[in-house]
Write a protein that holds these residues in place. Structure first.
Motif, PDB file in Angstrom:
ATOM      1  N   ALA A 140       0.808  -1.222   0.000  1.00  0.00           N
ATOM      2  CA  ALA A 140       0.000   0.000   0.000  1.00  0.00           C
ATOM      3  C   ALA A 140       0.837   1.266   0.000  1.00  0.00           C
ATOM      4  O   ALA A 140       0.366   2.324  -0.428  1.00  0.00           O
ATOM      5  CB  ALA A 140      -0.938   0.006   1.208  1.00  0.00           C
ATOM      6  N   THR A 141       2.069   1.182   0.482  1.00  0.00           N
ATOM      7  CA  THR A 141       2.923   2.374   0.587  1.00  0.00           C
ATOM      8  C   THR A 141       4.072   2.367  -0.411  1.00  0.00           C
ATOM      9  O   THR A 141       5.016   3.137  -0.264  1.00  0.00           O
ATOM     10  CB  THR A 141       3.495   2.477   2.023  1.00  0.00           C
ATOM     11  OG1 THR A 141       4.229   1.278   2.334  1.00  0.00           O
ATOM     12  CG2 THR A 141       2.393   2.677   3.045  1.00  0.00           C
ATOM     13  N   ARG A 142       3.988   1.502  -1.407  1.00  0.00           N
ATOM     14  CA  ARG A 142       5.041   1.469  -2.434  1.00  0.00           C
ATOM     15  C   ARG A 142       5.216   2.846  -3.058  1.00  0.00           C
ATOM     16  O   ARG A 142       4.240   3.488  -3.459  1.00  0.00           O
ATOM     17  CB  ARG A 142       4.685   0.469  -3.525  1.00  0.00           C
ATOM     18  CG  ARG A 142       5.180  -0.930  -3.287  1.00  0.00           C
ATOM     19  CD  ARG A 142       4.666  -1.907  -4.316  1.00  0.00           C
ATOM     20  NE  ARG A 142       4.752  -1.420  -5.684  1.00  0.00           N
ATOM     21  CZ  ARG A 142       4.360  -2.130  -6.739  1.00  0.00           C
ATOM     22  NH1 ARG A 142       3.856  -3.338  -6.572  1.00  0.00           N
ATOM     23  NH2 ARG A 142       4.454  -1.642  -7.955  1.00  0.00           N
ATOM     24  N   PRO A 143       6.453   3.337  -3.167  1.00  0.00           N
ATOM     25  CA  PRO A 143       6.672   4.691  -3.701  1.00  0.00           C
ATOM     26  C   PRO A 143       6.160   4.867  -5.128  1.00  0.00           C
ATOM     27  O   PRO A 143       5.743   5.958  -5.502  1.00  0.00           O
ATOM     28  CB  PRO A 143       8.199   4.840  -3.632  1.00  0.00           C
ATOM     29  CG  PRO A 143       8.632   3.875  -2.581  1.00  0.00           C
ATOM     30  CD  PRO A 143       7.700   2.713  -2.683  1.00  0.00           C
ATOM     31  N   ASN A 144       6.211   3.806  -5.952  1.00  0.00           N
ATOM     32  CA  ASN A 144       5.832   3.952  -7.354  1.00  0.00           C
ATOM     33  C   ASN A 144       4.362   3.656  -7.619  1.00  0.00           C
ATOM     34  O   ASN A 144       3.931   3.593  -8.767  1.00  0.00           O
ATOM     35  CB  ASN A 144       6.691   3.028  -8.227  1.00  0.00           C
ATOM     36  CG  ASN A 144       6.551   1.562  -7.833  1.00  0.00           C
ATOM     37  OD1 ASN A 144       5.996   1.252  -6.784  1.00  0.00           O
ATOM     38  ND2 ASN A 144       7.070   0.672  -8.661  1.00  0.00           N
ATOM     39  N   LEU A 145       3.573   3.495  -6.564  1.00  0.00           N
ATOM     40  CA  LEU A 145       2.151   3.203  -6.720  1.00  0.00           C
ATOM     41  C   LEU A 145       1.383   4.498  -6.978  1.00  0.00           C
ATOM     42  O   LEU A 145       1.605   5.507  -6.307  1.00  0.00           O
ATOM     43  CB  LEU A 145       1.623   2.525  -5.453  1.00  0.00           C
ATOM     44  CG  LEU A 145       0.387   1.636  -5.578  1.00  0.00           C
ATOM     45  CD1 LEU A 145       0.676   0.441  -6.473  1.00  0.00           C
ATOM     46  CD2 LEU A 145      -0.053   1.162  -4.199  1.00  0.00           C
ATOM     47  N   LEU A 152      -3.733  11.150   1.753  1.00  0.00           N
ATOM     48  CA  LEU A 152      -2.529  11.429   2.537  1.00  0.00           C
ATOM     49  C   LEU A 152      -1.459  12.078   1.661  1.00  0.00           C
ATOM     50  O   LEU A 152      -1.277  11.686   0.506  1.00  0.00           O
ATOM     51  CB  LEU A 152      -1.962  10.139   3.133  1.00  0.00           C
ATOM     52  CG  LEU A 152      -2.778   9.423   4.206  1.00  0.00           C
ATOM     53  CD1 LEU A 152      -2.048   8.150   4.644  1.00  0.00           C
ATOM     54  CD2 LEU A 152      -3.002  10.333   5.405  1.00  0.00           C
ATOM     55  N   PRO A 153      -0.736  13.054   2.190  1.00  0.00           N
ATOM     56  CA  PRO A 153       0.403  13.604   1.460  1.00  0.00           C
ATOM     57  C   PRO A 153       1.446  12.514   1.214  1.00  0.00           C
ATOM     58  O   PRO A 153       1.523  11.524   1.958  1.00  0.00           O
ATOM     59  CB  PRO A 153       0.950  14.691   2.403  1.00  0.00           C
ATOM     60  CG  PRO A 153      -0.153  14.966   3.371  1.00  0.00           C
ATOM     61  CD  PRO A 153      -0.927  13.706   3.505  1.00  0.00           C
ATOM     62  N   LYS A 154       2.251  12.713   0.186  1.00  0.00           N
ATOM     63  CA  LYS A 154       3.273  11.724  -0.153  1.00  0.00           C
ATOM     64  C   LYS A 154       4.210  11.459   1.021  1.00  0.00           C
ATOM     65  O   LYS A 154       4.599  10.314   1.284  1.00  0.00           O
ATOM     66  CB  LYS A 154       4.078  12.214  -1.365  1.00  0.00           C
ATOM     67  CG  LYS A 154       5.141  11.232  -1.817  1.00  0.00           C
ATOM     68  CD  LYS A 154       5.905  11.751  -3.024  1.00  0.00           C
ATOM     69  CE  LYS A 154       6.989  10.764  -3.444  1.00  0.00           C
ATOM     70  NZ  LYS A 154       7.761  11.264  -4.626  1.00  0.00           N
ATOM     71  N   ALA A 155       4.555  12.508   1.758  1.00  0.00           N
ATOM     72  CA  ALA A 155       5.464  12.351   2.896  1.00  0.00           C
ATOM     73  C   ALA A 155       4.862  11.469   3.978  1.00  0.00           C
ATOM     74  O   ALA A 155       5.560  10.687   4.634  1.00  0.00           O
ATOM     75  CB  ALA A 155       5.823  13.719   3.474  1.00  0.00           C
ATOM     76  N   ALA A 156       3.546  11.578   4.166  1.00  0.00           N
ATOM     77  CA  ALA A 156       2.881  10.760   5.185  1.00  0.00           C
ATOM     78  C   ALA A 156       2.862   9.294   4.789  1.00  0.00           C
ATOM     79  O   ALA A 156       3.038   8.406   5.631  1.00  0.00           O
ATOM     80  CB  ALA A 156       1.456  11.269   5.407  1.00  0.00           C
ATOM     81  N   VAL A 157       2.646   9.029   3.494  1.00  0.00           N
ATOM     82  CA  VAL A 157       2.669   7.645   3.003  1.00  0.00           C
ATOM     83  C   VAL A 157       4.064   7.057   3.161  1.00  0.00           C
ATOM     84  O   VAL A 157       4.230   5.923   3.619  1.00  0.00           O
ATOM     85  CB  VAL A 157       2.222   7.587   1.525  1.00  0.00           C
ATOM     86  CG1 VAL A 157       2.381   6.167   0.982  1.00  0.00           C
ATOM     87  CG2 VAL A 157       0.777   8.052   1.384  1.00  0.00           C
ATOM     88  N   GLU A 207      -4.397   3.668  -7.028  1.00  0.00           N
ATOM     89  CA  GLU A 207      -4.217   2.252  -6.692  1.00  0.00           C
ATOM     90  C   GLU A 207      -3.980   2.032  -5.206  1.00  0.00           C
ATOM     91  O   GLU A 207      -3.920   0.893  -4.762  1.00  0.00           O
ATOM     92  CB  GLU A 207      -3.036   1.671  -7.485  1.00  0.00           C
ATOM     93  CG  GLU A 207      -3.302   1.541  -8.967  1.00  0.00           C
ATOM     94  CD  GLU A 207      -2.112   0.960  -9.710  1.00  0.00           C
ATOM     95  OE1 GLU A 207      -2.208  -0.164 -10.213  1.00  0.00           O
ATOM     96  OE2 GLU A 207      -1.069   1.650  -9.762  1.00  0.00           O
ATOM     97  N   ARG A 208      -3.852   3.105  -4.455  1.00  0.00           N
ATOM     98  CA  ARG A 208      -3.705   2.951  -3.013  1.00  0.00           C
ATOM     99  C   ARG A 208      -5.076   2.690  -2.384  1.00  0.00           C
ATOM    100  O   ARG A 208      -6.107   3.063  -2.947  1.00  0.00           O
ATOM    101  CB  ARG A 208      -3.083   4.204  -2.395  1.00  0.00           C
ATOM    102  CG  ARG A 208      -1.684   4.518  -2.885  1.00  0.00           C
ATOM    103  CD  ARG A 208      -0.978   5.516  -1.990  1.00  0.00           C
ATOM    104  NE  ARG A 208       0.232   6.019  -2.634  1.00  0.00           N
ATOM    105  CZ  ARG A 208       1.381   5.375  -2.681  1.00  0.00           C
ATOM    106  NH1 ARG A 208       1.462   4.180  -2.117  1.00  0.00           N
ATOM    107  NH2 ARG A 208       2.432   5.888  -3.276  1.00  0.00           N
TER     108      ARG A 208
END
Length: 425
Positions: free
Chosen positions: A160-165, A177-182, A169-170
């Protein structure tokens, strides 16, 4: 017409064997309380964190999830845990729980409190008297059930927290959520997996490595009582068990534990510790060679047996064999200096690492450490084409330690083993 497709998160939910509602419940909890939970992860002296609170919150969340507490629950908390008692730990941590109104989930609150003592090595006979009708079998069964949930959660969270997702698709609870939070949520991967390991064996982190000492038949060579007693007298590290100056203390504690021949038992434990890492590596290598074509076997043998410059050449040969392009080598400390501030880093350890290193890296979200035999298992699957290159990347870019045991959820073929190191030689 609406086209359906399988997401990686959905795939991991299916692999986990958990109810989809359980997966969403736990992900939603982590998404809502992520900042507070991540702040509990230790990160050196500047952020000591609170692993005790984090562990309780995670255990409590598992036990209040639909898996245990819903109308369609598939797992059960033994009825002895419904007792109305003073539960200081749940009151202390209530604000960070998945269900702050914990009184409606009293069984979960009490069961999680008991499991916290199990984690610290408290003897089973002392835990048995905590609640009416709760016996050793009940406790061990509850541990197995929660370990299953935690193991599934770790793989689902990683997906669920893959950077390239892409955002779409999350899971829906994470899309806003902001990218930093993920990214920050990936800090929880190592603590969740460490908690599952501790829950499985009932020991503090410092002595987890002892559970990997195996007999000639592949069984656990050190009992829980032995490991915990050694921990209590300061013989919990790999080196302390092998040190000659600790010999008399080692013999004395084993005698107190009832060993019929304490000196012989002490010698056996020291020998196991001396040979521990080589034994694990040799078991992996033997199984991997059996599964490879003859032409590929020398590549793996050189990878295991080489050192220094020769090891670099052996590593490069394997990368070329599976089609992985490589251009540079950077370490975490210098990555920012050379313009790779957001690049994930991997440290390959040959022949291995100290067993307690991964625990110290819990808060580092940009680094994965991997031992030679674990990486060799991944290369074996790549060469056998039972794992895709994307799956290999996903496995190797999760913070903490990449272990072969977690490869099963990244593998296409059911014929591949789950845990080669547990097999008898």
């Amino acid at each position: 017409m609406t086209m359906l497709h399988v997401t990686e998160v959905g795939r991991q939910v299916a692999f986990s064997g958990l109810l989809p509602n359980t997966a969403y419940y736990l992900l939603d909890y982590l998404a809502r309380r992520g900042a507070e939970l991540c702040a509990l992860v230790p990160n050196g002296e500047q952020q000591p964190g609170d692993p005790t609170q984090l562990n309780y919150c995670l255990l409590n969340a598992c036990l209040t999830a639909p898996e245990f507490s819903g109308m369609q629950r598939t797992r059960f908390i033994h009825y002895g845990f419904e007792a109305v008692i003073q539960n200081d730990v749940v009151e202390r941590y209530a604000t960070n729980l998945a269900e702050p109104q914990w009184q409606a989930y009293r069984e979960a609150a009490n069961a999680a409190a008991l499991l916290m003592d199990w984690l610290e090595g408290v003897p089973v006979d002392l835990l048995e008297g905590r609640f009416s009708e709760v016996r050793a079998g009940t406790i061990r069964n509850l541990c197995r059930e929660v370990v299953w949930v935690l193991s599934g959660l770790s793989n689902i969270l990683a997906a669920a927290t893959r950077p390239n997702l892409s955002t779409g698709e999350r899971p829906s609870c994470m899309r806003a959520l902001p990218k930093a939070a993920v990214t920050s949520l990936r800090r929880l991967l190592t603590p969740v997996r460490l908690l599952a390991w501790r829950l499985d064996v009932g020991l503090p982190p410092a002595v987890l490595w002892m559970t990997e000492l195996k007999t000639s038949t592949g069984e656990r060579a050190v009992t829980r009582q032995e490991a915990f007693s050694l921990y209590q007298i300061g013989l919990s590290s790999f080196e302390s068990l092998r040190r000659r100056s600790n010999w008399h203390q080692l013999v004395e504690i084993l005698g107190a534990l009832g060993a019929s021949h304490p000196q012989a038992r002490a010698g056996e434990l020291r020998k196991l510790a001396d040979e521990w890492h080589d034994t694990v590596r040799n078991r992996y290598l033997a199984q991997q060679l059996r599964r490879l074509d003859e032409a590929d076997r020398p590549l793996l043998q050189n990878f295991y047996g080489s050192r220094e410059k020769q090891f670099e050449s052996a590593f490069q040969a394997l990368l070329e064999r599976v089609g992985i392009r490589y251009t540079a080598r950077v370490v975490l400390g210098s990555s920012e200096q050379y313009g790779h501030r957001d690049t994930f880093c991997v440290t390959l350890c040959q022949p291995g690492i100290d067993p307690n290193v991964p625990e110290k890296l819990q808060a580092v979200v940009r680094l994965c450490v991997v031992e030679t035999h674990d990486l060799a298992e991944a290369f074996t699957r790549l060469m056998r084409q039972s794992m895709s290159m994307q799956a290999f990347h996903d496995w190797l870019t999760q913070p903490g330690q990449a272990k072969a045991e977690t490869l099963v959820v990244h593998t296409r073929s059911t014929s591949e083993p789950e845990a080669p190191a547990l097999e008898a030689p």
